[in-house]
Scaffold this active site. Structure first.
Site, short mmCIF file in Angstrom:
data_model
loop_
_atom_site.label_atom_id
_atom_site.label_comp_id
_atom_site.label_asym_id
_atom_site.label_seq_id
_atom_site.Cartn_x
_atom_site.Cartn_y
_atom_site.Cartn_z
N TYR A 148 -5.89 -7.20 10.99
CA TYR A 148 -5.45 -8.88 10.59
C TYR A 148 -4.90 -9.72 12.19
O TYR A 148 -4.81 -10.99 12.10
CB TYR A 148 -4.24 -9.39 9.36
CG TYR A 148 -5.15 -9.87 8.15
CD1 TYR A 148 -5.90 -8.81 8.12
CD2 TYR A 148 -5.40 -10.91 7.63
CE1 TYR A 148 -6.70 -8.98 6.17
CE2 TYR A 148 -5.52 -11.42 6.18
CZ TYR A 148 -6.63 -9.95 6.36
OH TYR A 148 -7.72 -10.26 4.86
N LYS A 218 -2.63 3.67 3.11
CA LYS A 218 -3.78 4.69 3.80
C LYS A 218 -2.73 5.60 4.81
O LYS A 218 -4.27 6.02 5.86
CB LYS A 218 -4.58 3.97 3.64
CG LYS A 218 -5.47 3.26 2.78
CD LYS A 218 -6.49 4.64 1.76
CE LYS A 218 -7.26 5.17 2.10
NZ LYS A 218 -7.54 5.53 1.87
N ASP A 284 -5.39 3.66 -2.48
CA ASP A 284 -6.96 3.87 -3.73
C ASP A 284 -6.31 3.98 -5.00
O ASP A 284 -6.99 3.48 -5.92
CB ASP A 284 -8.27 4.39 -2.60
CG ASP A 284 -8.02 5.39 -2.19
OD1 ASP A 284 -6.98 5.85 -1.04
OD2 ASP A 284 -8.09 6.73 -2.37
N ASP A 308 -4.16 -8.08 0.83
CA ASP A 308 -4.77 -8.95 0.62
C ASP A 308 -5.79 -9.09 -0.86
O ASP A 308 -5.95 -9.38 -1.68
CB ASP A 308 -5.87 -9.45 1.48
CG ASP A 308 -6.56 -10.84 1.80
OD1 ASP A 308 -6.62 -11.47 0.17
OD2 ASP A 308 -7.65 -10.53 2.46
#
Ligand code: NAD
Length: 419
Positions: A148, A218, A284, A308
Site C-alpha cells: 500500500y 501470509k 486465507d 483492508d
C-alpha cells in the site's frame, strides 16, 4: 487549557477539551450534528456537567475547496497536530492528477500507523451469518507500509524497464513470468513498523482484558515481509510483555523439548492465569475461520492489505458495513482521528435518511481514547436498546421484522431519549 498533552507516555485530557472536527461532504452535514448532539448529551449525563467537549470545526474536502480553494488547508492539519484528537465525516476523494486522497494525506502527515476497527454485532441488525453475536474483534491494521505504500511503476514506462534491468542484471532475478509486459510494486515491511503495530495491539488487549492477539499474515508465501512480520511480532510480545503473555512460539518450543502434553499444560496454565495468548494464523485460513469459529479471535494484528480485506468482511458479517466505526491512531504521539468508515453516499445526501451510527460509534471510540469510557458505554447501551426495539434508519429497518423507520434526526432523538 483545553488541549490534550502527553506526559511520560500518558495522555492527559482536560475536563473541557477542544476537539477539531471535519463535518464531511455529502451526508456528512447530516450525520455530524446528530452524532455531536448525542455525544454532548452522554458526556453531560455521565459527568454531571463537569466534563465538556468544545467542538472546533476545521475544513477539508469539498466544503474546504469551495471556501478556501484548497482541499486540505494547512490550518486543518495544524489543528489536528495541536489538539491531537479529532473526528471526521466522509470526504469526497478529489478526482484529477496530483491530488492525494485526503484520508491518505491525513494518515501520512500525522503518521497514524494504526487503523483500528472494532467489529461487533448489535441485536436487531440483520446479518448474513447464523451467529453474529459470536463476532467480537478488534482489528489493528498497519497503516503506513506494505504494498500500500504506493511505490509502483506502470508497465511500459522507462522506470519499469529500468527496474526490470536492475532486477535481472544486478539481483539475478529470473522468476518474472512476463518481464516486458509487467508493472511492478514494492512491498516494504520494517522492524519498526511491525513492532509499533504489535505493541499497540498487545497493549490494547492488556488494557481491555482481551484474551488473545492473533497475528494474521501470509508468511508461508512472502517469507521476508509477512513471515518476518510474524516473527518480529512474537519477539516483541515476548520481549516487552513477557510477564503478561504466552506466545504460541513458546508453546512450540515446549512441545519440541518436552512433548505435546507439557505444551498443552503450559498453555492451559497461562489461560488460567489470565495471560494473553499470542498466536498467528495464515490470512486465507483466518478468513475461513472467521466464518466457522469467530469466537476464537479477539484482537487481530495484521498488515495493511490483509487488514483492508479483513475489516470489510468482518463488518459485513455483523450486517454493519454502514455502521462500522474506525480510527487512525499514533499511540506514541497521541494523534488520532476517529472517522465514519463509509463514504459520502451522494445518492441519499440531503434526504435526512442516512444512518449516523458509524460516526457515532467512532465517537464512542474517541470517548474511550480520551478516558471518558462511561459516556461511550452509555451511548453504546442506548444504541443497543434503540436497535433492539426495532427502531432504525431505512438502511437497517428495511431488513428488520416490524421495524419503525426513523429519519436521521429522529433516530438521533431516540438514542438521546434512551441514554
Ligand atoms: P459510500 O459508502 O458513500 O456508499 C456506498 C453505499 O452505501 C451507497 O448505497 C450509500 O447510499 C450507502 N451508505 C453509505 N453510508 C451509509 C449510511 N451511513 N447510511 C445509509 N446508507 C449508507 O461509497 P461510494 O459510493 O463508493 O463513495 C462515495 C464517495 O465517498 C466517493 O467520493 C468516495 O471516494 C468517498 N469515500 C470516502 C470515504 C472516507 O472519507 N472515509 C470512504 C469511502 C468512500
Amino acid at each position: 487549557m483545553s488541549e490534550i498533552i502527553i506526559k511520560e507516555g500518558k495522555r492527559i485530557v482536560p475536563d473541557e477539551v477542544t476537539i477539531p472536527y471535519i463535518e464531511g461532504d455529502g451526508v456528512g452535514a447530516e450525520i455530524t450534528p446528530v452524532a455531536q448532539k448525542i455525544i454532548d448529551a452522554a458526556v453531560k449525563k455521565s459527568y454531571n456537567g463537569n466534563r465538556r467537549i468544545k467542538w472546533k470545526e476545521v475544513l477539508a474536502g469539498e466544503k474546504a475547496f469551495n471556501k478556501t480553494g484548497s482541499w486540505l488547508p494547512d490550518e486543518t492539519l495544524e489543528a489536528f497536530k495541536k489538539y491531537r484528537v479529532g473526528i471526521k465525516g466522509p470526504l469526497t476523494t478529489p478526482v484529477g492528477g496530483g491530488i492525494r486522497s485526503l484520508n491518505v494525506a491525513l494518515r501520512q502527515d500525522l503518521d497514524l500507523y494504526v487503523c483500528l476497527r472494532p467489529v461487533r454485532w448489535f441485536k436487531g441488525v440483520v446479518s448474513p451469518v447464523k451467529e453474529p453475536q459470536k463476532v467480537n474483534m478488534f482489528i489493528f491494521r498497519e497503516n503506513t507500509e506494505d504494498i500500500y505504500a504506493g511505490i509502483e511503476w506502470q508497465q511500459g514506462t522507462p522506470e519499469a524497464s529500468k527496474l526490470l534491468r536492475f532486477l535481472e542484471n544486478e539481483m539475478g532475478v529470473k522468476k518474472i513470468r512476463f518481464p516486458e509486459t509487467s508493472s511492478f510494486g514494492i512491498k516494504p515491511v520494517s522492524v519498526e513498523g511491525t513492532e509499533r503495530l504489535i505493541r499497540a495491539a498487545v497493549q490494547y488487549a492488556l488494557d481491555n482484558n482481551h484474551p488473545s492477539v492473533t497475528i494474521v499474515h501470509k508468511g508461508n508465501i512472502m517469507k521476508y515481509t509477512e513471515g518476518s512480520f510474524k516473527l518480529w511480532g512474537y519477539d516483541l510480545a515476548e520481549r516487552e510483555f513477557g510477564k503478561h503473555v504466552f506466545t504460541m512460539l513458546r508453546y512450540e518450543k515446549i512441545k519440541k523439548e518436552k512433548g505435546t502434553e507439557a505444551a498443552d499444560n503450559a498453555l492451559n496454565e497461562a489461560k488460567k492465569n489470565g495471560k494473553i495468548i499470542i498466536k498467528d494464523v495464515i490470512a486465507d485460513a483466518f478468513l475461513q475461520n472467521t466464518l466457522l469459529i469467530p469466537e476464537e479471535y479477539s484482537v487481530i494484528a495484521t498488515l495493511n492489505l490483509n487488514g483492508d480485506y479483513i475489516s470489510d468482511q468482518l463488518a459485513a458479517m455483523v450486517g454493519g458495513i454502514g455502521i462500522a466505526p474506525g480510527a487512525n491512531i499514533n499511540y506514541t504521539t497521541g494523534h488520532a482521528i476517529f472517522e465514519a468508515t463509509h463514504g459520502t453516499a451522494p445518492a441519499i445526501a440531503g434526504k435526512n435518511i442516512v444512518n449516523p451510527s458509524s460516526l457515532l460509534l467512532s465517537g464512542v471510540m474517541m470517548l474511550s481514547y480520551l478516558g471518558w469510557k462511561e459516556a461511550g458505554e452509555r451511548i453504546t447501551a442506548s444504541l443497543e436498546k434503540t436497535l433492539a426495539s426495532h427502531k432504525a434508519t431505512i438502511d437497517l429497518a428495511r431488513f428488520m421484522d416490524k421495524a419503525e423507520t426513523l429519519s436521521t434526526t429522529q433516530f438521533g432523538e431516540a438514542i438521546i431519549n434512551n441514554l
